[in-house]
Write a protein that holds these residues in place. Structure first.
Motif, mmCIF file in Angstrom:
data_model
loop_
_atom_site.group_PDB
_atom_site.id
_atom_site.type_symbol
_atom_site.label_atom_id
_atom_site.label_comp_id
_atom_site.label_asym_id
_atom_site.label_seq_id
_atom_site.Cartn_x
_atom_site.Cartn_y
_atom_site.Cartn_z
ATOM 1 N N LEU A 86 19.020 16.715 -11.974
ATOM 2 C CA LEU A 86 19.437 18.111 -12.151
ATOM 3 C C LEU A 86 20.907 18.301 -11.796
ATOM 4 O O LEU A 86 21.626 19.039 -12.459
ATOM 5 C CB LEU A 86 18.558 19.037 -11.312
ATOM 6 C CG LEU A 86 17.108 19.122 -11.793
ATOM 7 C CD1 LEU A 86 16.263 19.874 -10.783
ATOM 8 C CD2 LEU A 86 17.039 19.796 -13.149
ATOM 9 N N GLU A 87 21.330 17.616 -10.745
ATOM 10 C CA GLU A 87 22.743 17.712 -10.362
ATOM 11 C C GLU A 87 23.622 17.163 -11.483
ATOM 12 O O GLU A 87 24.681 17.722 -11.781
ATOM 13 C CB GLU A 87 23.002 16.951 -9.062
ATOM 14 C CG GLU A 87 22.452 17.626 -7.800
ATOM 15 C CD GLU A 87 20.934 17.524 -7.669
ATOM 16 O OE1 GLU A 87 20.314 16.743 -8.410
ATOM 17 O OE2 GLU A 87 20.360 18.251 -6.837
ATOM 18 N N GLU A 90 23.866 19.652 -14.209
ATOM 19 C CA GLU A 90 24.664 20.835 -13.858
ATOM 20 C C GLU A 90 26.164 20.557 -13.800
ATOM 21 O O GLU A 90 26.957 21.490 -13.723
ATOM 22 C CB GLU A 90 24.168 21.408 -12.531
ATOM 23 C CG GLU A 90 22.865 22.150 -12.733
ATOM 24 C CD GLU A 90 22.291 22.708 -11.457
ATOM 25 O OE1 GLU A 90 22.665 22.205 -10.387
ATOM 26 O OE2 GLU A 90 21.474 23.632 -11.557
ATOM 27 N N GLU A 120 7.860 15.139 -13.025
ATOM 28 C CA GLU A 120 7.264 16.340 -13.621
ATOM 29 C C GLU A 120 7.988 17.593 -13.146
ATOM 30 O O GLU A 120 8.262 18.505 -13.928
ATOM 31 C CB GLU A 120 5.777 16.422 -13.278
ATOM 32 C CG GLU A 120 4.965 15.382 -14.015
ATOM 33 C CD GLU A 120 3.503 15.389 -13.601
ATOM 34 O OE1 GLU A 120 3.072 16.365 -12.956
ATOM 35 O OE2 GLU A 120 2.804 14.412 -13.925
ATOM 36 N N HIS A 124 10.147 20.234 -15.473
ATOM 37 C CA HIS A 124 9.959 21.694 -15.451
ATOM 38 C C HIS A 124 11.311 22.396 -15.343
ATOM 39 O O HIS A 124 11.584 23.346 -16.079
ATOM 40 C CB HIS A 124 9.041 22.079 -14.295
ATOM 41 C CG HIS A 124 8.960 23.554 -14.041
ATOM 42 N ND1 HIS A 124 8.280 24.415 -14.882
ATOM 43 C CD2 HIS A 124 9.495 24.312 -13.067
ATOM 44 C CE1 HIS A 124 8.408 25.649 -14.426
ATOM 45 N NE2 HIS A 124 9.135 25.627 -13.328
ATOM 46 N N GLU A 125 12.160 21.919 -14.438
ATOM 47 C CA GLU A 125 13.484 22.537 -14.273
ATOM 48 C C GLU A 125 14.340 22.321 -15.520
ATOM 49 O O GLU A 125 15.106 23.203 -15.912
ATOM 50 C CB GLU A 125 14.191 21.981 -13.034
ATOM 51 C CG GLU A 125 13.428 22.158 -11.730
ATOM 52 C CD GLU A 125 13.243 23.618 -11.321
ATOM 53 O OE1 GLU A 125 14.082 24.455 -11.677
ATOM 54 O OE2 GLU A 125 12.237 23.907 -10.645
ATOM 55 N N SER A 127 13.349 22.334 -18.518
ATOM 56 C CA SER A 127 12.969 23.310 -19.545
ATOM 57 C C SER A 127 13.608 24.664 -19.261
ATOM 58 O O SER A 127 13.955 25.390 -20.188
ATOM 59 C CB SER A 127 11.445 23.419 -19.656
ATOM 60 O OG SER A 127 10.921 24.114 -18.546
ATOM 61 N N LEU A 128 13.796 24.989 -17.971
ATOM 62 C CA LEU A 128 14.441 26.260 -17.632
ATOM 63 C C LEU A 128 15.937 26.214 -17.909
ATOM 64 O O LEU A 128 16.567 27.243 -18.125
ATOM 65 C CB LEU A 128 14.194 26.601 -16.158
ATOM 66 C CG LEU A 128 12.731 26.720 -15.740
ATOM 67 C CD1 LEU A 128 12.621 26.979 -14.246
ATOM 68 C CD2 LEU A 128 12.029 27.816 -16.519
ATOM 69 N N ARG A 157 5.426 19.681 -20.546
ATOM 70 C CA ARG A 157 6.565 20.369 -19.929
ATOM 71 C C ARG A 157 7.790 20.351 -20.829
ATOM 72 O O ARG A 157 8.911 20.557 -20.369
ATOM 73 C CB ARG A 157 6.862 19.741 -18.571
ATOM 74 C CG ARG A 157 5.816 20.115 -17.526
ATOM 75 C CD ARG A 157 5.871 19.234 -16.303
ATOM 76 N NE ARG A 157 4.881 19.673 -15.320
ATOM 77 C CZ ARG A 157 3.583 19.395 -15.401
ATOM 78 N NH1 ARG A 157 3.104 18.695 -16.394
ATOM 79 N NH2 ARG A 157 2.750 19.843 -14.476
ATOM 80 N N GLU B 80 5.079 26.937 -12.618
ATOM 81 C CA GLU B 80 4.859 26.583 -14.024
ATOM 82 C C GLU B 80 4.214 27.739 -14.781
ATOM 83 O O GLU B 80 4.570 28.013 -15.919
ATOM 84 C CB GLU B 80 3.997 25.330 -14.116
ATOM 85 C CG GLU B 80 4.713 24.126 -13.508
ATOM 86 C CD GLU B 80 4.227 22.802 -14.036
ATOM 87 O OE1 GLU B 80 3.045 22.723 -14.422
ATOM 88 O OE2 GLU B 80 5.025 21.850 -14.065
ATOM 89 N N ARG B 83 6.934 30.188 -15.179
ATOM 90 C CA ARG B 83 8.174 29.593 -15.687
ATOM 91 C C ARG B 83 9.395 30.029 -14.868
ATOM 92 O O ARG B 83 10.359 30.595 -15.397
ATOM 93 C CB ARG B 83 8.375 29.923 -17.178
ATOM 94 C CG ARG B 83 7.354 29.211 -18.073
ATOM 95 C CD ARG B 83 7.722 29.275 -19.554
ATOM 96 N NE ARG B 83 9.080 28.847 -19.832
ATOM 97 C CZ ARG B 83 9.509 27.589 -19.865
ATOM 98 N NH1 ARG B 83 8.669 26.609 -19.631
ATOM 99 N NH2 ARG B 83 10.753 27.316 -20.139
ATOM 100 N N SER B 85 12.066 28.669 -11.577
ATOM 101 C CA SER B 85 12.536 27.450 -10.928
ATOM 102 C C SER B 85 11.820 27.242 -9.599
ATOM 103 O O SER B 85 11.526 28.198 -8.881
ATOM 104 C CB SER B 85 14.034 27.528 -10.691
ATOM 105 O OG SER B 85 14.454 26.395 -9.961
ATOM 106 N N ARG B 87 13.109 25.018 -7.333
ATOM 107 C CA ARG B 87 14.048 24.255 -6.503
ATOM 108 C C ARG B 87 14.162 24.847 -5.112
ATOM 109 O O ARG B 87 14.521 24.168 -4.167
ATOM 110 C CB ARG B 87 15.399 24.179 -7.191
ATOM 111 C CG ARG B 87 15.294 23.393 -8.480
ATOM 112 C CD ARG B 87 16.535 23.519 -9.315
ATOM 113 N NE ARG B 87 17.577 22.603 -8.885
ATOM 114 C CZ ARG B 87 18.732 22.468 -9.524
ATOM 115 N NH1 ARG B 87 18.985 23.200 -10.602
ATOM 116 N NH2 ARG B 87 19.632 21.633 -9.106
#
Lengths: 249, 242
Positions: A86-87, A90, A120, A124-125, A127-128, A157, B80, B83, B85, B87
């Motif tokens: 993710l980092e 970003e 997983e 998920h992140e 997809s956001l 996902r 989920e 939807r 985050s 984190r």
């Protein structure tokens, strides 16, 4: 044909060693009908860090000049998945990752025998963040091959799946071959690509795989996997075909 | 369509109606009212998360502000479903000193806000029994009309008891026709032994008389049926008779 996974930049990973082989490898693909391929050197794997996308761009520029557009080579990368995914995403334009043809599709591979436990959650992140992961050659990953549910969890996902042409042709043995068949039956195949590395050991073979898909899974699957889906990907559109095997092919 | 959020997507469906009936009964189940509620089950796959989500939805439909908290730090799912985050979340508040308001995410459902689990912790029970957790619950009660917590099943860990003590009580979710009788009575006994108040028992997927349901199609496969008993003793007897 479009080949979305191809190691053709010389000297920066385990692909071709020099420019001669790089050009010959791309021309071999062109000879069997590939018009466009995406250069996907390993990124952040082993000693192949390749963390400056601009360096890769220069290599692609030279390769395209040598090839004269046959085939044409687009920018991409094959990212070796890590917990800081993710980092990396970003970091935006300063990221070492190059999305396939600079779309939102990110080709990534997992370590050969495992799926990191947080994958997983990270998907998920993704997809956001509007990142669309494509899992490279899961049929050659022992975990996914033996437990396709784990792959399904990633597809749920928002991930897509790329299998390797050679796996469909038995080049990697019965394990990956049978895993491909199971993925097809479960509707877990969205792309077939060559993952070509070299003239002798890992040549493209995409045309032969296409033939095999038509024979075993029908013209519908063939059209989806070798035309509609990669074309949509390059245009940064939603992948249209997600077949569920023989019954709907 | 998955059953989570169904009362939001199809507010006129039979399932939505069931959840509204459950809502009414639950809110009347205890003198002084009910404000903070823990959802648990005997084992996994008994519909506790869907029930918690759908109760939040139907409370939101009354114009009540609801804080839905993913306190299942072992197998979190709310991020989920909504939807959002994951984190940061509850774990970040409890272990990393994140301000609670910053862990709250809005959802597509009006008046329903969610706190996802946040990163995985090696010590969920320790976090849930900490002072930080009681402060977090206080924050929830101050700022929302209802606080709903999705907790792990009782068979696996003690988390549901820990949370039960800090709230008005627990709703035990069962899977009709599937959760074995022994599991139900064991779960009930465990809750009793730990002095946790059972606000009600919610039976998912209860098979009722099939006549006249055809018009609801496949959506009718799943619905909440509530067994609501104001006092623990009556909950127990009801469980015994089922």
């Amino acid at each position: 044909m479009i080949d979305i996974h191809f190691h053709c930049l010389p000297g920066i990973d385990d692909g071709p060693e020099g420019w001669d082989e790089a050009v010959a490898l791309c021309q071999m693909a062109a000879a069997e009908g590939t018009t466009t391929l995406v250069a996907t050197p390993h990124v952040l794997r082993n000693e192949w860090l390749n963390d400056d996308p601009a360096d890769r761009d220069l290599l692609i520029l030279k390769l395209n000049t040598l090839l004269g557009g046959q085939p044409s080579v687009l920018a991409g990368s094959e990212y070796f998945f890590s917990s800081d995914a993710l980092e990396l995403v970003e970091r935006g334009r300063w990221s070492p990752l190059t999305y396939l043809n600079r779309t939102r599709y990110l080709l990534l591979e997992f370590p050969p025998g495992e799926m990191p436990s947080n994958a997983e959650a990270i998907f998920h992140e993704f997809s956001l963040l509007d990142v669309i992961p494509i899992v490279a050659h899961p049929e050659r990953n022992r975990l996914f091959a033996s437990d396709p549910d784990r792959l399904h969890a990633l597809v749920e996902r928002g991930a897509f799946v790329q299998i390797t042409a050679g796996s469909l042709l038995g080049d990697f043995g019965t394990g990956p071959f049978e895993a491909c068949e199971e993925f097809f039956r479960r509707g877990l195949v969205h792309f077939v690509a060559s993952d070509a590395h070299s003239l002798d050991l890992r040549p493209p073979r995409l045309a032969a795989a296409r033939e095999r898909v038509r024979r075993d899974w029908g013209a519908n699957a063939e059209g989806g996997l070798f035309e509609a889906n990669p074309e949509a990907l390059l245009r940064s559109e939603r992948v249209p075909w997600s077949g569920i095997g023989r019954g709907t092919a | 369509m998955s059953v989570e959020l169904l009362p939001h997507r199809q507010p006129r469906s039979r399932i939505a109606e069931r959840y509204r009936a459950f809502r009414t009964a639950l809110l009347l189940s205890r003198a002084g009212g009910v404000k903070s509620i823990v959802f648990t089950s005997s084992f996994s796959q008994e519909g506790k998360t869907a029930s918690a989500v759908n109760l939040a939805v139907v409370l939101g439909q009354l114009g009540k502000r609801v804080l839905l908290v993913d306190a299942d730090l072992h197998r979190p799912r709310l991020h989920e479903i909504f939807r959002v985050s994951n984190r940061s979340g509850l774990v970040s508040v409890l272990a990393q000193d994140l301000s609670p308001d910053r862990a709250v995410a809005k959802t597509e459902v009006p008046d329903v806000f969610v706190v996802p689990s946040g990163p995985l912790s090696p010590n969920p029970s320790g976090l849930l029994s900490s002072d930080a957790m009681s402060q977090f619950l206080e924050f929830g009660r101050l700022n929302f009309d209802y606080v709903i917590l999705d907790a792990p099943p009782v068979a696996a860990v003690a988390d549901a008891f820990i949370l039960g003590h800090q709230t008005d009580g627990v709703v035990l979710c069962l899977h009709g026709g599937k959760t074995p009788r022994e599991h139900v009575s064991r779960a009930r006994d465990m809750l009793y032994r730990n002095n946790v108040r059972i606000l009600g028992v919610l039976i998912n997927n209860l098979i009722e008389d099939a006549g006249g349901y055809g018009a609801f199609g496949h959506d009718d496969r799943y619905y909440g049926e509530q067994g609501n008993y104001g006092e623990d003793e009556r909950a127990a007897s009801a469980l015994r008779t089922r």
